[in-house]
Every structure is written in structure tokens, then in C-alpha cells.
Design a protein around this motif. Structure first.
Motif, PDB file in Angstrom:
ATOM      1  N   ALA A  59      60.035  19.997  13.691  1.00 52.72           N
ATOM      2  CA  ALA A  59      58.689  20.513  13.937  1.00 52.72           C
ATOM      3  C   ALA A  59      58.222  21.390  12.775  1.00 52.72           C
ATOM      4  CB  ALA A  59      58.659  21.290  15.248  1.00 52.72           C
ATOM      5  N   LEU A  60      59.126  22.184  12.211  1.00 54.63           N
ATOM      6  CA  LEU A  60      58.760  23.021  11.063  1.00 54.63           C
ATOM      7  C   LEU A  60      58.327  22.166   9.879  1.00 54.63           C
ATOM      8  CD1 LEU A  60      61.562  25.748  11.210  1.00 54.63           C
ATOM      9  CD2 LEU A  60      59.097  26.167  11.396  1.00 54.63           C
ATOM     10  N   LEU A  61      59.087  21.111   9.608  1.00 51.56           N
ATOM     11  CA  LEU A  61      58.753  20.242   8.483  1.00 51.56           C
ATOM     12  C   LEU A  61      57.423  19.539   8.709  1.00 51.56           C
ATOM     13  CD1 LEU A  61      59.701  19.054   5.769  1.00 51.56           C
ATOM     14  CD2 LEU A  61      60.716  17.180   7.084  1.00 51.56           C
ATOM     15  N   ALA A  62      57.232  19.016   9.918  1.00 53.35           N
ATOM     16  CA  ALA A  62      55.993  18.298  10.216  1.00 53.35           C
ATOM     17  C   ALA A  62      54.790  19.237  10.146  1.00 53.35           C
ATOM     18  CB  ALA A  62      56.093  17.660  11.597  1.00 53.35           C
ATOM     19  N   ARG A  63      54.942  20.446  10.676  1.00 54.31           N
ATOM     20  CA  ARG A  63      53.808  21.373  10.664  1.00 54.31           C
ATOM     21  C   ARG A  63      53.503  21.842   9.233  1.00 54.31           C
ATOM     22  NH1 ARG A  63      53.467  26.744  14.424  1.00 54.31           N
ATOM     23  NH2 ARG A  63      54.859  27.582  12.806  1.00 54.31           N
ATOM     24  N   ALA A  64      54.557  22.069   8.445  1.00 56.47           N
ATOM     25  CA  ALA A  64      54.341  22.444   7.042  1.00 56.47           C
ATOM     26  C   ALA A  64      53.577  21.345   6.307  1.00 56.47           C
ATOM     27  CB  ALA A  64      55.681  22.720   6.357  1.00 56.47           C
ATOM     28  N   TYR A  65      53.938  20.094   6.586  1.00 55.71           N
ATOM     29  CA  TYR A  65      53.239  18.954   5.977  1.00 55.71           C
ATOM     30  C   TYR A  65      51.753  18.979   6.341  1.00 55.71           C
ATOM     31  CZ  TYR A  65      51.613  14.144   5.478  1.00 55.71           C
ATOM     32  OH  TYR A  65      50.885  13.026   5.164  1.00 55.71           O
ATOM     33  N   ILE A  66      51.450  19.210   7.615  1.00 52.50           N
ATOM     34  CA  ILE A  66      50.052  19.241   8.046  1.00 52.50           C
ATOM     35  C   ILE A  66      49.308  20.391   7.375  1.00 52.50           C
ATOM     36  CG2 ILE A  66      48.506  19.562  10.010  1.00 52.50           C
ATOM     37  CD1 ILE A  66      50.660  18.203  11.742  1.00 52.50           C
ATOM     38  N   TYR A  67      49.944  21.563   7.334  1.00 51.15           N
ATOM     39  CA  TYR A  67      49.302  22.697   6.668  1.00 51.15           C
ATOM     40  C   TYR A  67      49.001  22.371   5.202  1.00 51.15           C
ATOM     41  CZ  TYR A  67      50.142  25.939  10.589  1.00 51.15           C
ATOM     42  OH  TYR A  67      50.143  26.582  11.810  1.00 51.15           O
ATOM     43  N   GLN A  68      49.934  21.694   4.530  1.00 50.98           N
ATOM     44  CA  GLN A  68      49.675  21.297   3.138  1.00 50.98           C
ATOM     45  C   GLN A  68      48.460  20.393   3.063  1.00 50.98           C
ATOM     46  OE1 GLN A  68      51.352  21.566  -0.119  1.00 50.98           O
ATOM     47  NE2 GLN A  68      53.535  21.282   0.286  1.00 50.98           N
ATOM     48  N   GLN A  69      48.389  19.420   3.960  1.00 50.86           N
ATOM     49  CA  GLN A  69      47.255  18.498   3.968  1.00 50.86           C
ATOM     50  C   GLN A  69      45.940  19.239   4.194  1.00 50.86           C
ATOM     51  OE1 GLN A  69      48.691  15.851   2.534  1.00 50.86           O
ATOM     52  NE2 GLN A  69      47.739  14.429   3.962  1.00 50.86           N
ATOM     53  N   GLN A  70      46.005  20.296   4.993  1.00 51.40           N
ATOM     54  CA  GLN A  70      44.809  21.080   5.295  1.00 51.40           C
ATOM     55  C   GLN A  70      44.537  22.164   4.253  1.00 51.40           C
ATOM     56  OE1 GLN A  70      45.682  22.539   9.265  1.00 51.40           O
ATOM     57  NE2 GLN A  70      44.927  20.657  10.237  1.00 51.40           N
ATOM     58  N   ARG A  71      45.381  22.203   3.223  1.00 46.37           N
ATOM     59  CA  ARG A  71      45.297  23.206   2.155  1.00 46.37           C
ATOM     60  C   ARG A  71      45.490  24.626   2.672  1.00 46.37           C
ATOM     61  NH1 ARG A  71      40.490  20.896  -1.864  1.00 46.37           N
ATOM     62  NH2 ARG A  71      41.396  18.795  -2.101  1.00 46.37           N
ATOM     63  N   ASP A  72      46.195  24.730   3.760  1.00 49.23           N
ATOM     64  CA  ASP A  72      46.568  26.041   4.298  1.00 49.23           C
ATOM     65  C   ASP A  72      47.948  26.371   3.729  1.00 49.23           C
ATOM     66  OD1 ASP A  72      47.180  28.301   5.727  1.00 49.23           O
ATOM     67  OD2 ASP A  72      46.715  27.447   7.703  1.00 49.23           O
ATOM     68  N   TYR A  73      47.972  26.706   2.453  1.00 44.90           N
ATOM     69  CA  TYR A  73      49.232  26.824   1.738  1.00 44.90           C
ATOM     70  C   TYR A  73      50.069  28.018   2.191  1.00 44.90           C
ATOM     71  CZ  TYR A  73      46.933  23.405  -1.246  1.00 44.90           C
ATOM     72  OH  TYR A  73      46.276  22.292  -1.716  1.00 44.90           O
ATOM     73  N   SER A  74      49.415  29.053   2.658  1.00 43.59           N
ATOM     74  CA  SER A  74      50.145  30.221   3.127  1.00 43.59           C
ATOM     75  C   SER A  74      51.009  29.877   4.343  1.00 43.59           C
ATOM     76  CB  SER A  74      49.174  31.352   3.478  1.00 43.59           C
ATOM     77  OG  SER A  74      49.878  32.468   3.998  1.00 43.59           O
ATOM     78  N   ASN A  75      50.406  29.219   5.326  1.00 44.80           N
ATOM     79  CA  ASN A  75      51.168  28.832   6.503  1.00 44.80           C
ATOM     80  C   ASN A  75      52.201  27.754   6.184  1.00 44.80           C
ATOM     81  OD1 ASN A  75      50.348  30.481   8.692  1.00 44.80           O
ATOM     82  ND2 ASN A  75      48.407  29.391   8.813  1.00 44.80           N
ATOM     83  N   ALA A  76      51.872  26.874   5.242  1.00 43.98           N
ATOM     84  CA  ALA A  76      52.847  25.867   4.821  1.00 43.98           C
ATOM     85  C   ALA A  76      54.080  26.550   4.244  1.00 43.98           C
ATOM     86  CB  ALA A  76      52.228  24.930   3.795  1.00 43.98           C
ATOM     87  N   LYS A  77      53.868  27.527   3.387  1.00 42.16           N
ATOM     88  CA  LYS A  77      54.993  28.243   2.778  1.00 42.16           C
ATOM     89  C   LYS A  77      55.825  28.958   3.831  1.00 42.16           C
ATOM     90  CE  LYS A  77      56.197  31.483  -0.906  1.00 42.16           C
ATOM     91  NZ  LYS A  77      57.167  32.257  -0.094  1.00 42.16           N
ATOM     92  N   THR A  78      55.151  29.536   4.825  1.00 39.13           N
ATOM     93  CA  THR A  78      55.878  30.233   5.890  1.00 39.13           C
ATOM     94  C   THR A  78      56.811  29.280   6.624  1.00 39.13           C
ATOM     95  OG1 THR A  78      54.096  31.844   6.215  1.00 39.13           O
ATOM     96  CG2 THR A  78      55.627  31.517   8.044  1.00 39.13           C
ATOM     97  N   ASP A  79      56.333  28.096   6.939  1.00 40.51           N
ATOM     98  CA  ASP A  79      57.168  27.134   7.653  1.00 40.51           C
ATOM     99  C   ASP A  79      58.292  26.599   6.769  1.00 40.51           C
ATOM    100  OD1 ASP A  79      55.920  27.396  10.070  1.00 40.51           O
ATOM    101  OD2 ASP A  79      54.750  25.558   9.929  1.00 40.51           O
ATOM    102  N   TYR A  80      57.985  26.317   5.507  1.00 41.09           N
ATOM    103  CA  TYR A  80      59.047  25.867   4.600  1.00 41.09           C
ATOM    104  C   TYR A  80      60.118  26.948   4.434  1.00 41.09           C
ATOM    105  CZ  TYR A  80      56.555  21.666   2.996  1.00 41.09           C
ATOM    106  OH  TYR A  80      55.945  20.442   2.917  1.00 41.09           O
ATOM    107  N   ASP A  81      59.686  28.190   4.286  1.00 41.26           N
ATOM    108  CA  ASP A  81      60.648  29.281   4.110  1.00 41.26           C
ATOM    109  C   ASP A  81      61.547  29.422   5.333  1.00 41.26           C
ATOM    110  OD1 ASP A  81      59.697  29.822   1.595  1.00 41.26           O
ATOM    111  OD2 ASP A  81      58.495  31.570   2.187  1.00 41.26           O
ATOM    112  N   ARG A  82      60.941  29.308   6.512  1.00 43.57           N
ATOM    113  CA  ARG A  82      61.747  29.423   7.724  1.00 43.57           C
ATOM    114  C   ARG A  82      62.748  28.278   7.819  1.00 43.57           C
ATOM    115  NH1 ARG A  82      59.244  29.118  13.744  1.00 43.57           N
ATOM    116  NH2 ARG A  82      57.693  30.502  12.818  1.00 43.57           N
TER     117      ARG A  82
END
Length: 287
Positions: free
Chosen positions: A143-166
Motif C-alpha cells: 500500500a505504501l508503494l502504490a500510494r507513493a506512486y499515485i502521489y508522484q503521478q499527482q505531483r504531490d512529491y512531499s507525500n510521495a517522499k513520506t511514503d517512500y521514506d516509511r
């Protein structure tokens, strides 16, 4: 040049029948001499033998026999999986909704529905499902990987980084997350850091063609064409029938004035199935 990569693709969901096998084990543990369990077992057996219509009918009979049974969540989920196999995605969504109406925080069902939404291109709905999973299981790496992918697609890079870091805190060597972070640096205009991350990944995975291809893309954007072509050469040597990589190299050769090499790549792409008419103008420029 090919379109800029937005993010690393998350891992494709596991074989649909694996979920049905899981449900088979669950229901067997409840098996009693009742019509409900009989219908369930008949449905599971039919599904495993790919008699899908018969399987769905058996599950529906079970639902009619005991409409208030909490196990109906898994019956609906099984129906949804079979509908996916039959190509009936919207019916599957409805069945998942029924399943989640009974068990709203069931992680495997949320994951299955989220993955289906992703395959349909509905990232907003998928995001809701993956977020619900993470409310229940904060360390769920899928779920973390999938959500990070979606955030990247949405250009929400801050939240993407948070999920990748976790995710990388949980599993520091997670390949897809490490690739996602590298592309995150690309998307946030830090090409040298992106290249550095990709180089580290290549050291660990020297036979992954996609790593050379992504690094080539960033190098080309940074006007390091010679390095980009070298990386594409390596990528294509690993995947010689990859049309996208061959076309990417063709366009780069054309941009650099290497018309003969560009023509060779365009012709190779045509041999691999790219319609010749699609490259008509490109071939003219190679003359």
C-alpha cells in the motif's frame, strides 16, 4: 524522446486465483454439513477449474442461503475476482463494494479493489483504498508503494517522499521504492542526485535494463547525450526487443545528427511491430 517518466511502477498484483485459494483455506476451516458451506465449496472448486459462471452461481446461492453471514464478504470478494478474470471490471467493482460493506477494513479486499481501480486508471479511488489499508496496517509495503506512486503521478512529491521514506525504513533494500526515490529527485529537478541514486541501484542490479533506460532519460535531459546513448546501448543489450528503448535511442541519435544510426533504430522498431506509418516523418528526417 519518450515521455518523461513520472514514477516507478508499483508491483503488479498477484495472480487472482491465489486469492481464491486463500479463501478456500478460510472456508474449509468453517466447513459444516450445511447448504451454505456446500455452496461455498462448490464455488471454490468450480473457480479453481475455471468454470467461472458456475462458480459465481454457487457463491450467489450461498449468499441467498445466509444473507447475514459475515463470511459473505469473502463470497462477494471471490465473485469480484472471477468477474475480473472474465473482463467484467465494473461488475467486479460493485462486488468489491458489497464485500467492503460487510468488512470495510479487510486489507486483502481493499488491496484487490485498489489494484483494480489502478488498472482502470482511477487513481483517486485507488488512493482511498490504499489509505484505508494504511490506517489499519501502517507498515503495509504494498500500500505504501502504490500510494507513493499515485502521489508522484499527482505531483504531490512531499507525500510521495513520506511514503517512500516509511517504506524504506521498513525494508531498506526495496527495489521499487529505491527506484521511485531516484525518479522523485528527477521530478523535483535534482538530476545529479537522481543519477547518483540510479548508479547505486545499478551497482546492486546490473542486469536491470530499466535502470539504464531511466538514467539515460535523465542524462539526456541534462544534455549529457553521449552518456545517455551509452546507457541505452546497455539497456537494449539486456532487452534487445524493447521497442520503447529502441525508439528512445533513435530519437536521441536523430537529435544528435546521427541519421544513419537513427534510421537503423527506427527500422528495427518497425521490425518489432511499430507501424511504419507512425514513423514516416522520422524516417524522412534520416535522409
Amino acid at each position: 524522446m519518450k515521455k518523461k517518466t513520472n514514477t516507478a511502477q508499483p508491483t503488479k498484483m498477484k495472480k487472482i486465483l491465489a486469492f481464491i485459494v486463500f479463501c478456500f483455506s478460510f472456508f474449509i476451516s468453517w466447513a459444516q454439513a450445511s447448504s451454505y458451506e456446500s455452496y461455498i465449496e462448490q464455488g471454490l472448486a468450480a473457480a479453481q477449474e475455471q468454470r467461472y459462471d458456475e462458480a459465481i452461481e454457487s457463491f450467489r446461492q450461498a449468499l441467498k442461503t445466509s444473507p447475514d453471514d459475515i463470511r459473505n464478504a469473502l463470497a462477494y470478494a471471490n465473485i469480484a475476482h472471477i468477474q475480473e478474470l472474465k473482463g467484467e471490471q465494473m461488475k467486479a467493482i460493485d462486488s468489491y463494494d458489497m464485500a467492503l460493506g460487510i468488512a470495510p477494513l479487510n486489507v486483502p479486499i481493499l488491496k484487490a479493489q485498489g489494484d483494480l481501480y489502478m488498472s482502470l486508471g482511477n487513481q483517486s479511488k485507488a488512493l482511498l483504498d490504499y489509505s484505508k489499508i494504511l490506517e489499519v496496517a501502517p507498515n503495509n509495503t504494498d500500500a505504501l508503494l502504490a500510494r507513493a506512486y499515485i502521489y508522484q503521478q499527482q505531483r504531490d512529491y512531499s507525500n510521495a517522499k513520506t511514503d517512500y521514506d516509511r517504506l524504506l525504513t521498513i525494508q531498506p533494500d526495496h527495489y521499487a521504492a529505491l527506484l521511485g526515490v531516484a525518479i522523485l529527485f528527477q521530478n523535483t529537478n535534482k538530476p545529479q542526485e537522481a543519477i547518483r541514486r540510479l548508479t547505486l541501484l545499478i551497482d546492486q542490479h546490473p542486469d536491470k535494463a530499466e535502470l539504464y533506460s531511466v538514467r539515460a532519460e535523465i542524462e539526456a535531459e541534462a544534455k549529457q547525450s553521449e552518456l545517455a546513448i551509452m546507457d541505452l546501448d546497455k539497456a537494449i543489450s539486456l532487452e534487445p526487443e524493447n521497442k520503447n528503448m529502441i525508439l528512445t535511442r533513435a530519437y536521441l541519435h536523430l537529435k544528435e545528427g546521427h541519421k544513419h544510426l537513427a534510421k537503423q533504430d527506427f527500422q528495427h522498431a518497425i521490425q518489432l511491430g511499430v507501424p511504419q506509418g507512425q514513423l514516416k516523418e522520422e524516417l524522412k528526417q534520416c535522409k
